[in-house]
Every structure is written in C-alpha cells, then in structure tokens.
Scaffold this active site. Structure first.
Site, PDB file in Angstrom:
ATOM      1  N   GLU A  34       1.084 -31.411 -72.402  1.00 48.08           N
ATOM      2  CA  GLU A  34       0.642 -32.720 -72.623  1.00 48.08           C
ATOM      3  C   GLU A  34      -0.900 -32.569 -72.628  1.00 48.08           C
ATOM      4  O   GLU A  34      -1.325 -32.169 -71.465  1.00 48.08           O
ATOM      5  CB  GLU A  34       1.352 -33.698 -71.945  1.00 48.08           C
ATOM      6  CG  GLU A  34       0.836 -35.121 -72.508  1.00 48.08           C
ATOM      7  CD  GLU A  34       1.607 -36.219 -71.803  1.00 48.08           C
ATOM      8  OE1 GLU A  34       2.439 -35.993 -70.865  1.00 48.08           O
ATOM      9  OE2 GLU A  34       1.265 -37.353 -72.212  1.00 48.08           O
ATOM     10  N   ARG A 260      10.569 -24.309 -61.875  1.00 51.12           N
ATOM     11  CA  ARG A 260       8.948 -24.403 -61.888  1.00 51.12           C
ATOM     12  C   ARG A 260       8.267 -23.811 -60.577  1.00 51.12           C
ATOM     13  O   ARG A 260       9.130 -23.593 -59.363  1.00 51.12           O
ATOM     14  CB  ARG A 260       8.594 -26.036 -62.008  1.00 51.12           C
ATOM     15  CG  ARG A 260       9.052 -26.847 -60.867  1.00 51.12           C
ATOM     16  CD  ARG A 260       8.765 -28.394 -61.443  1.00 51.12           C
ATOM     17  NE  ARG A 260       7.166 -28.685 -61.302  1.00 51.12           N
ATOM     18  CZ  ARG A 260       6.518 -29.474 -62.393  1.00 51.12           C
ATOM     19  NH1 ARG A 260       7.270 -29.461 -63.444  1.00 51.12           N
ATOM     20  NH2 ARG A 260       5.391 -29.489 -62.334  1.00 51.12           N
ATOM     21  N   LYS A 270      -0.714 -32.488 -62.435  1.00 55.73           N
ATOM     22  CA  LYS A 270      -1.992 -33.047 -63.121  1.00 55.73           C
ATOM     23  C   LYS A 270      -2.156 -34.287 -62.664  1.00 55.73           C
ATOM     24  O   LYS A 270      -3.551 -34.574 -62.390  1.00 55.73           O
ATOM     25  CB  LYS A 270      -1.757 -32.945 -64.760  1.00 55.73           C
ATOM     26  CG  LYS A 270      -1.660 -31.601 -65.235  1.00 55.73           C
ATOM     27  CD  LYS A 270      -1.537 -31.853 -66.814  1.00 55.73           C
ATOM     28  CE  LYS A 270      -0.247 -32.022 -67.258  1.00 55.73           C
ATOM     29  NZ  LYS A 270       0.155 -31.824 -68.583  1.00 55.73           N
TER      30      LYS A 270
HETATM   31  P1  ATP Z   1       2.497 -31.906 -64.342  1.00 51.58           P
HETATM   32  O1  ATP Z   1       3.726 -32.411 -63.831  1.00 51.58           O
HETATM   33  O2  ATP Z   1       1.485 -31.132 -63.748  1.00 51.58           O
HETATM   34  O3  ATP Z   1       1.641 -33.102 -65.228  1.00 51.58           O
HETATM   35  P2  ATP Z   1       3.991 -31.327 -66.741  1.00 51.58           P
HETATM   36  O4  ATP Z   1       5.309 -30.666 -66.673  1.00 51.58           O
HETATM   37  O5  ATP Z   1       4.227 -32.951 -66.989  1.00 51.58           O
HETATM   38  O6  ATP Z   1       3.043 -30.931 -65.518  1.00 51.58           O
HETATM   39  P3  ATP Z   1       3.277 -30.552 -69.243  1.00 51.58           P
HETATM   40  O7  ATP Z   1       1.977 -30.380 -69.941  1.00 51.58           O
HETATM   41  O8  ATP Z   1       4.016 -31.225 -69.806  1.00 51.58           O
HETATM   42  O9  ATP Z   1       3.040 -30.728 -67.794  1.00 51.58           O
HETATM   43  O10 ATP Z   1       3.558 -28.985 -69.244  1.00 51.58           O
HETATM   44  C1  ATP Z   1       3.638 -28.006 -70.248  1.00 51.58           C
HETATM   45  C2  ATP Z   1       4.752 -27.174 -70.076  1.00 51.58           C
HETATM   46  O11 ATP Z   1       4.331 -26.390 -68.770  1.00 51.58           O
HETATM   47  C3  ATP Z   1       6.142 -27.580 -69.779  1.00 51.58           C
HETATM   48  O12 ATP Z   1       6.890 -26.732 -70.646  1.00 51.58           O
HETATM   49  C4  ATP Z   1       6.602 -27.590 -68.439  1.00 51.58           C
HETATM   50  O13 ATP Z   1       7.710 -27.287 -68.092  1.00 51.58           O
HETATM   51  C5  ATP Z   1       5.474 -26.295 -67.794  1.00 51.58           C
HETATM   52  N1  ATP Z   1       5.071 -26.605 -66.560  1.00 51.58           N
HETATM   53  C6  ATP Z   1       4.451 -27.375 -65.942  1.00 51.58           C
HETATM   54  N2  ATP Z   1       4.235 -27.358 -64.630  1.00 51.58           N
HETATM   55  C7  ATP Z   1       4.924 -26.121 -64.279  1.00 51.58           C
HETATM   56  C8  ATP Z   1       5.053 -25.700 -63.054  1.00 51.58           C
HETATM   57  N3  ATP Z   1       4.677 -25.971 -61.891  1.00 51.58           N
HETATM   58  N4  ATP Z   1       5.761 -24.298 -63.303  1.00 51.58           N
HETATM   59  C9  ATP Z   1       6.265 -23.959 -64.236  1.00 51.58           C
HETATM   60  N5  ATP Z   1       6.068 -24.457 -65.443  1.00 51.58           N
HETATM   61  C10 ATP Z   1       5.419 -25.470 -65.634  1.00 51.58           C
HETATM   62 MG    MG Z   2       4.897 -33.533 -68.703  1.00 51.44          MG
END
Ligand code: ATP
Ligand code: MG
Length: 560
Positions: A34, A260, A270
């Site tokens: 995102e 994760r 983020k």
């Molecule tokens: P955040 O919690 O930091 O905002 P998010 O999961 O909301 O992270 P996205 O932009 O939705 O962020 O993530 C894009 C992809 O990266 C998704 O498929 C998510 O599962 C993966 N991802 C995000 N954080 C991690 C992590 N700590 N370890 C592994 N994969 C991750």
């Molecule tokens: Mg997300």
C-alpha cells in the site's frame, strides 16, 4: 543469478508441486504494497519471497499498489517503493499496476453480488454497526437493512457512487453470516463512502472498495497463481475464497500465508516509522538509522546483504522475532568479502619524520580490494596514497611509555610499520600545555616498501595513517541504535519512550584523498576502524561525508 534463485521454502514446494501436477503452467506472484509509507526490512522479506519464486520457476511477479485508502497514500511513496524494489535487484513483469486500475470492474462485481442477493446497502451508523457485529464470544445480529430488495440496493449503491450521500451514511456489505465464528465473515463491508481525491483516479470515485473486496479479485484479474501474504491474513482467507467463489472472476488464485519478519530493537510498522519522521526524531524516511530499505541503503547496506539475510532467515508458517545480529552478520560478511579498503584517521596525532626532506612526496600504489576477493575473482582496484614528511596516525596507536599491555608498542625507541608503507621509529614527542601529546617525532627506518629493517629489529605492529598535507577532512556520522529496547513495540509502553537519545554523533576524520573522490554510496572498510559509506545525499569531493555502516567485529555492532 542471485542467491534467491535457491529459494527453498514451503511456498516454493507448493509451487513446484503445482507445476509438476499441471495445475499451473507458470507461476505468477505479486508484491502488493500500500503506498502509505516507505518499505521496510519486513517488506524486503516479502519482496525476496515473491520475486524469488518468480525467478526460481521462470515465472512472473507483478508490482501492484494496493491503493484503496487514498487519504493515506501519495505519489512520493509510489516512487520510493519502485526505487527500492529496483535497487534490491528485482524486476516486475510489465508495467506497474494499481488496484485502482480495477475500480470499474470491482464496481461491476459489486453489482453482480447485489443481483445474486449476496450484498446489500446497510445504513447503520458506524457505532451501531459495531454493536451489531458482536464479538468473539457473542454472535452478531442481522442488520435491519439486510433484507432490502435487490432493486433498492442497486438504486442506493448507484446513488452512493453518484455522490448523493455523506461519508459513512451507507456502506455496501456482503451478505454472509452474522453468527460466523470468523468475524471477517460477519457481513463484511465491501464499499464505503469517502469524498476524497485519489492519487490515480482523481475525483472519479467517492466510494472506495475495502482491501478484502479488492485484493483477491485483483489477483484473479492479473492471473496470480499464488497470492502470498503474511499470517495476519489467515483469518481473511475464507472471505478471500468466498468472493472468488461468488464472483464471475476469470481465475481462481489461492492465498498462502507466511510469518512476518520482526527484528529486535526495531519497529517494522509503517505507521510507527511515519511517526518517527513526522515528529522529527529522524531526518526522514531514508535516515540511516531507519529500518526502511532506503534508510538501510543510505546506511551502506548492499542489496546482496539484504537478500542474503532474507535467505538466511527463511520463510516459515509462524511468526518469530529475528535477532538483529543476523542482519548485521549478513551485512558484515558481504562487506568483509567485497568492500574496498582505505585509510582514515579518526583521532589524528601528527607524526613528523625528521630524517625526511621537507618537500618529500611519494605516491604509493596500493591494492584496495580484499585478498579473498582478488583470489576468487582476479579483480584488482589500485589507488595511490600520498606519503609525506608529516602524517597522522591515530592517538590510540602511540603511547608515551612502553607497556606490555599496549599491543602496538609504538613509543619512543620503538618501531612500527605504516600500513602499505615504511617502518618508522619514534624518537620523542611534544605535549601541549594541557599535557596531551600533540606531536610525535620519528625517523624513517626502511626505504624499500615491504622490507624489514636491516638490523633485524622488527616493528611491533602495523598502523594506518594519512598524509597530513594531502589528507582531507571528512565528516563522520556515527550511528547507533535508534531504539534502546529489545522489544520496543511489544511491551506495554509506547515505543517512542525507547528512543535512544545518543543514536547519532558527528565527528571529523582525516581521510586519504582517494576517499574524497569516492562515488556516493560506495562502502569502504576504513582499515582497523569499521565500514563507512560515502553518504548518498551529502558526500562531495569538497565536503566528504561518511556514515558508519557497521563496526568491524560482532562486538562492535550497530548498537554501540
Ligand atoms: P505495515 O504494517 O508496516 O504497514 P503492511 O503489511 O500494512 O505493513 P503493506 O504495504 O500492506 O504493508 O505490505 C505489502 C506486503 O508486504 C504485504 O504482502 C505484507 O504482507 C508484506 N509485509 C509487510 N510487513 C511485513 C513483514 N514485517 N514481514 C514480511 N512481510 C511483510
Ligand atoms: Mg497493509
């Protein structure tokens, strides 16, 4: 090509089986960030996994921006994410994609669900919806709007789209099961009203689909075979499948979840990273203390070190906390094998070689690459180091008096070898009024590079040095850990209470002239000191700026 080609994990096994059984002809994955912040080290794990699968099995990986929350998203984030993925060394298939590319189709899908009696417009106020939803111990209650006719639903949904209602006045919900043990299946919202401009679609829409109604269908539209996401989406999988099974989608992608990445001493969210930026705790998303990919890049991490780290930690079906020492190990071992060497004196002490002509100048040609790399690849990188009558060595390398504990043993009457240079012998020294040694006088003992003294009195060690007249002043930015708590966001307290107030100190060093000419982003081993990178943004030949990447040994880690 890269180590990720050896990706070997449970998802790879599934893909391998699906290819072997003929279930799929080609694997197609996607990385779906995102654009609401910069990517962090956790995303690197997901990137390596998704792009790694495509590389290993000759498939494709799409880069798709999951852009259903326009208020929080921006073009700056889109650009940064593209740059980070490219820098890590991955190539997405075709053009970048956006979930918003599919807004028209998703709208048609929503209408299809209304027509099949599987969706309805609900007019409960948000707080009422909460009440109706129930909780883990209590089943939900059906919304009083659940039995609206198809015609009424179609009419209301069209008017939602046309902008007739205010934010939150109505929502489109899937009609599934308010008593389900899985909260995600209790008539989840599909569309909500948001009168905001979107970075891709402008003002075309004032209703936006929810992530759950967007993701699986976008996967289906792109022909994604394996939709790999993190474990928190496991409970969403029944809903993912429900939409796929109840909509006229062109393919049936499948979701798989992995654990994760969390690192100790680090926040990987983020939202929290944005808070550090917004509250000026750091200089920006790419501050070298940030666990963002751009921060790590500015810190001196190489793409290979990050990819190797992701390989080392593997991919499993459970969450766990990885010790940051593993990341540091991956970094250090890459730099140890590959970083060119150079000399920088951090606490300069002047040495005057008294038996040398005042205007003596000599260019010593030296090899910069580590021996192991030369042996392995045959590569070579020569540079010249000016040698003059006055040089700097580190204050630590000279002592007023001889002592057994002092390893280098450079003191009056004792000899030392200058790295890449000659053997010199200290004669005496000068102190300032404060009693500090400010100058050492010495004589040159050998005149042939690499040779030992003729009298067989061996030097006690080797020290790094820089010409006093030709050395260049450089700013050193020495970083420590940003957070001084092992689990900054897993305890009860706010992670902001764990900020290390001393995570940056700035000092000056005297560096070889070749270092001033270094290209930004080149990482060097400053011999006997540590790994330093020419700052990507601020380093110039006139004003050299180096960031501490990491210390030489395990006990000199990022935290110190
Ligand atoms: P955040 O919690 O930091 O905002 P998010 O999961 O909301 O992270 P996205 O932009 O939705 O962020 O993530 C894009 C992809 O990266 C998704 O498929 C998510 O599962 C993966 N991802 C995000 N954080 C991690 C992590 N700590 N370890 C592994 N994969 C991750
Ligand atoms: Mg997300």
């Amino acid at each position: 090509m890269s180590e990720t080609n050896n990706v070997n994990n449970f998802v790879a096994k599934i893909v391998e089986e699906d290819l072997a059984s003929g279930k799929i002809d080609k694997v197609i994955t996607r990385f779906p960030p995102e654009p609401n912040g910069y990517l962090h080290v956790g995303h690197a794990k997901s990137i390596c996994l998704n792009f790694g699968l495509a590389e290993k099995f000759n498939g494709e990986c799409n880069l798709r921006f999951d852009d259903t929350n326009p208020e929080k998203e921006s073009q700056e984030y889109i650009d940064a994410i593209k740059e980070d993925v490219t820098w890590l060394g991955f190539k997405w298939a075709g053009d970048i994609r956006f979930s918003s590319d599919y807004f028209d189709t998703l709208y048609e899908y929503a209408i299809a669900l209304i027509k099949s009696g599987n969706a309805y417009v609900c007019s409960l106020k948000p707080e009422e919806s909460e009440e109706y939803k129930g909780d883990f111990n209590r089943p939900g209650k059906n919304s009083p709007y659940r039995d609206r006719s198809v015609e009424e639903n179609l009419d209301l949904f069209a008017r939602m789209k046309a902008g007739e209602f205010k934010d939150g006045e109505h929502a489109l919900r899937a009609k599934i099961d308010m008593a389900s043990g899985n909260m995600n299946l209790r008539d989840p919202i599909m569309y909500r009203i948001r009168h905001v401009e979107h970075h891709q679609t402008g003002n075309k829409w004032c209703i936006y689909p929810i992530y759950d109604f967007t993701h699986g269908q976008s996967d289906a539209l792109e022909g994604i075979t394996h939709s790999v996401c993190t474990l928190e989406f496991e409970d969403h999988r029944p809903l993912y499948d429900w939409y796929i099974n109840n909509l006229p989608v062109p393919a049936k992608p499948q979701q798989y979840e992995f654990g994760r990445l969390s690192l100790n001493y680090t926040v990987t969210s983020k939202r929290k990273l944005k808070q550090l930026v917004d509250e000026d705790v750091v200089s920006g998303w790419d501050d070298p203390r940030m666990p963002t990919i751009s921060g790590m890049r500015r810190r001196g991490f190489t793409p290979a070190s990050i990819r190797n780290f992701c390989e080392m930690i593997g991919v499993s079906r459970s969450d766990g906390v990885v010790d940051i020492a593993m990341l540091e190990h991956a970094l250090r071992s890459d730099l140890n094998s590959n970083a060119p060497r150079a000399m920088a004196v951090i606490n300069p002490l002047k040495v005057v070689i008294t038996n040398m002509a005042d205007d003596h100048y000599e260019d010593i040609t030296v090899e910069s690459l580590p021996d192991s790399l030369i042996e392995e690849t045959g590569a070579s990188l020569l540079r010249t180091v000016p040698f003059t009558k006055e040089i700097f060595i580190d204050q630590e390398d000279f002592k007023e008096e001889y002592s057994k504990k002092f390893k280098k043993k450079f003191c009056p009457g004792k000899r030392i070898r200058l790295r890449h240079g000659y053997v010199i012998e200290a004669t005496d020294f000068i102190k300032n009024d404060a009693g500090e040694i400010v100058q050492v006088n010495a004589t040159q003992v050998t005149t042939v590079l690499g040779e030992d003294p003729a009298d067989d009195v061996k030097p006690k060690g080797v020290v790094h040095w820089v010409s006093a007249s030709h050395g260049v002043e450089a700013e050193l930015r020495v970083y420590g850990r940003l957070l001084n708590h092992e689990s900054p966001d897993r305890g009860g307290e706010d992670f902001m209470t764990h900020i290390n107030p001393d995570s940056l100190s700035v000092s000056t060093a005297i560096v070889e002239p070749s270092l001033a000419q270094a290209a930004p982003e080149t990482v060097f081993q400053f011999e006997r000191e540590g790994y330093y990178v020419a700052d990507r943004c601020d380093h110039t030949a006139d004003k050299p700026v180096f960031n501490l990447t990491i210390g030489l040994r395990e006990d000199k880690s990022l935290s110190q």
